[in-house]
Enzyme design. Structure first.
Site: not given
Length: 229
Positions: A197-198
């Site tokens: 997640g980024s």
């Protein structure tokens, strides 16, 4: 069928996920054996296997690393450095490096996107810096400056400089950057990898022609996000 097989051959698992996948599989096996021998009923074992298979499948999907080649001329082209969704397209004041107005294009990667990152332009890496920080949700505006992030400044053959910023999200705890100062870089090459997640921001010269819009889905190393003047 043959076309499907050829497509699968162009997808592999990223080496950044090797340890996670091996140790995860070992942990699942150990817990499964304990459940198998600890309960007369096999229901706990069966439930655990079903849940583990789903979670492990998501993790395997996360570490996909498709082999992609940009088929067009790369001169003055900026490609998406990541798979995801465009969450920001706006003019901003960039105070860290350029000290002028820039166009910022931000791509948010969900847990289900490929998390390998590609170089957005051909050029030379001028600077690489890593900053510790917070772990706000990656789509929030403050995440760009306050979250842990890595900055890569690239200069094109025409002397145009862009900033590519890898940003950790609420779940991400490791940013990997392969870029090295003074090395040449090219579209089609991996810039790095962000785990779980980024977001990736690209700061472009103010006269760049933006080719994407808010909410648009991007494919790393394929979608043209801008053209440099």
């Amino acid at each position: 069928m043959g076309k499907r097989i050829r497509k699968l051959k162009n997808v592999r698992l990223h080496h950044e996920g090797t340890e996670t996948l091996i140790y995860g599989l070992l942990l699942i096996a150990i817990i499964a054996l304990i459940l198998w021998y600890s309960f007369t009923s096999k229901l706990p074992f069966q439930i655990f296997i079903c849940i583990s298979a789903i979670i492990y499948g998501i993790v395997v999907n996360f570490f996909r690393c498709p082999i992609r080649h940009f088929k067009e001329d790369t001169d003055n082209i900026v490609v998406a450095p990541a798979d995801g969704k465009i969450v920001v397209v706006e003019e901003v004041e960039e105070h860290e490096y350029f000290h002028d107005k820039r166009i910022m294009v931000s791509i948010f990667m969900s847990l289900f996107n490929v998390h390998a990152n590609w170089f957005p332009v051909d050029g030379t890496v001028k600077q690489v810096q890593h900053f510790n920080g917070n772990f706000h949700k990656a789509w929030l505006p403050k995440a760009s400056e306050e979250n842990e992030h890595a900055d890569i400044i690239i200069e094109t053959a025409d002397g145009k400089q862009i900033l590519c910023r890898q940003i950790a999200g609420a779940m991400a705890r490791r940013i990997v950057t392969y870029a090295k100062p003074d090395e040449e870089c090219y579209i089609d090459e991996h810039l790095g990898f962000i785990k779980f997640g980024s977001r990736v921001d690209v700061y472009l010269p103010i006269d760049s022609e933006v080719c994407v819009k808010m909410g648009q889905l991007t494919t790393g190393n394929s979608t043209v996000i801008a053209k440099l003047k």
